[in-house]
Design a protein around this motif. Structure first.
Motif, PDB file in Angstrom:
ATOM      1  N   SER A 238       0.823  -1.028   0.074  1.00 20.49           N
ATOM      2  CA  SER A 238      -0.077  -0.006  -0.186  1.00 20.49           C
ATOM      3  C   SER A 238       0.714   1.317   0.040  1.00 20.49           C
ATOM      4  CB  SER A 238      -0.981  -0.123   1.224  1.00 20.49           C
ATOM      5  OG  SER A 238      -0.172   0.048   2.410  1.00 20.49           O
TER       6      SER A 238
ATOM      7  N   GLN B 210       0.660   4.140  -2.797  1.00 17.63           N
ATOM      8  CA  GLN B 210       0.654   5.603  -2.693  1.00 17.63           C
ATOM      9  C   GLN B 210       1.836   6.463  -3.260  1.00 17.63           C
ATOM     10  OE1 GLN B 210       0.426   5.719   1.627  1.00 17.63           O
ATOM     11  NE2 GLN B 210      -1.749   5.255   1.540  1.00 17.63           N
TER      12      GLN B 210
ATOM     13  N   THR C 217       1.231   9.104  -6.274  1.00 16.55           N
ATOM     14  CA  THR C 217       1.778  10.765  -6.131  1.00 16.55           C
ATOM     15  C   THR C 217       2.885  11.065  -7.209  1.00 16.55           C
ATOM     16  OG1 THR C 217       3.348  10.173  -4.488  1.00 16.55           O
ATOM     17  CG2 THR C 217       1.480  10.942  -3.567  1.00 16.55           C
TER      18      THR C 217
END
Length: 182
Positions: free
Chosen positions: A20, A24, A28
């Motif tokens: 995870s 992320q 980004t």
């Protein structure tokens, strides 16, 4: 058993947490790249495309449209000219390659034959009348007479090996061997 299960659960939880976190970071990074591309696009457009200044009167707008149409026509003419040149060169290339293919097909190479030539004949062909040297190497060899030795006589006396095998094969051969042993 429960300790092993706890370790497995902890390992899977760690893997899921890392997964995870990586997702992320990737999200980004993708957002950052998209923003950078948009900024780069805006900079390029501001450099290469000046802002459009629309005149207020109808006549000025018509003049602007005429100028734009003239530019479009000149660009289209250049594009058409380059397309025609490209088509012409492509046609020439196809014609030349076809001619080359035809020429290759017409002249088939004959199969080469082996020509037996002595060294003297070869030198005569290469040097012409200047050739004086004789290349007959066999004439210069010494002749040696073969002498009969005892080994050769023994080999001749043994005879053909097939006869020996035939004599020893079968019951007759074994009988002879048995009688010879007595």
């Amino acid at each position: 058993f429960s300790l092993l299960q706890k370790k497995r659960r902890a390992a899977t939880a760690r893997r899921q947490h890392l997964k995870s976190a990586m997702l992320q970071l990737a999200a980004t990074e993708i957002e950052r790249e998209a923003a950078a591309k948009e900024v780069e696009k805006q900079n390029y457009l501001s450099e290469h495309c000046p802002p459009l200044s629309l005149p207020g009167s109808m006549q000025e707008l018509q003049e602007l449209c005429k100028k734009l149409h003239a530019k479009i026509e000149s660009v289209d003419e250049e594009r058409y000219d380059t397309e025609v040149k490209l088509q012409k060169t492509n046609k020439e290339l196809e014609d030349l390659s076809q001619k080359l293919f035809d020429l290759r097909g017409k002249f088939k190479r004959p199969p080469l034959r082996r020509v037996r030539m002595s060294a003297d004949a070869m030198l005569r062909a290469l040097l012409g009348s200047k050739h004086k040297v004789c290349m007959d190497l066999r004439a210069n060899l010494k002749q040696v007479k073969k002498e009969d030795t005892e080994k050769e006589k023994d080999l001749r006396d043994v005879g053909d090996w097939r006869k020996n095998i035939e004599e020893k094969s079968g019951m007759e051969g074994r009988k002879k061997m048995f009688e010879a042993g007595e």
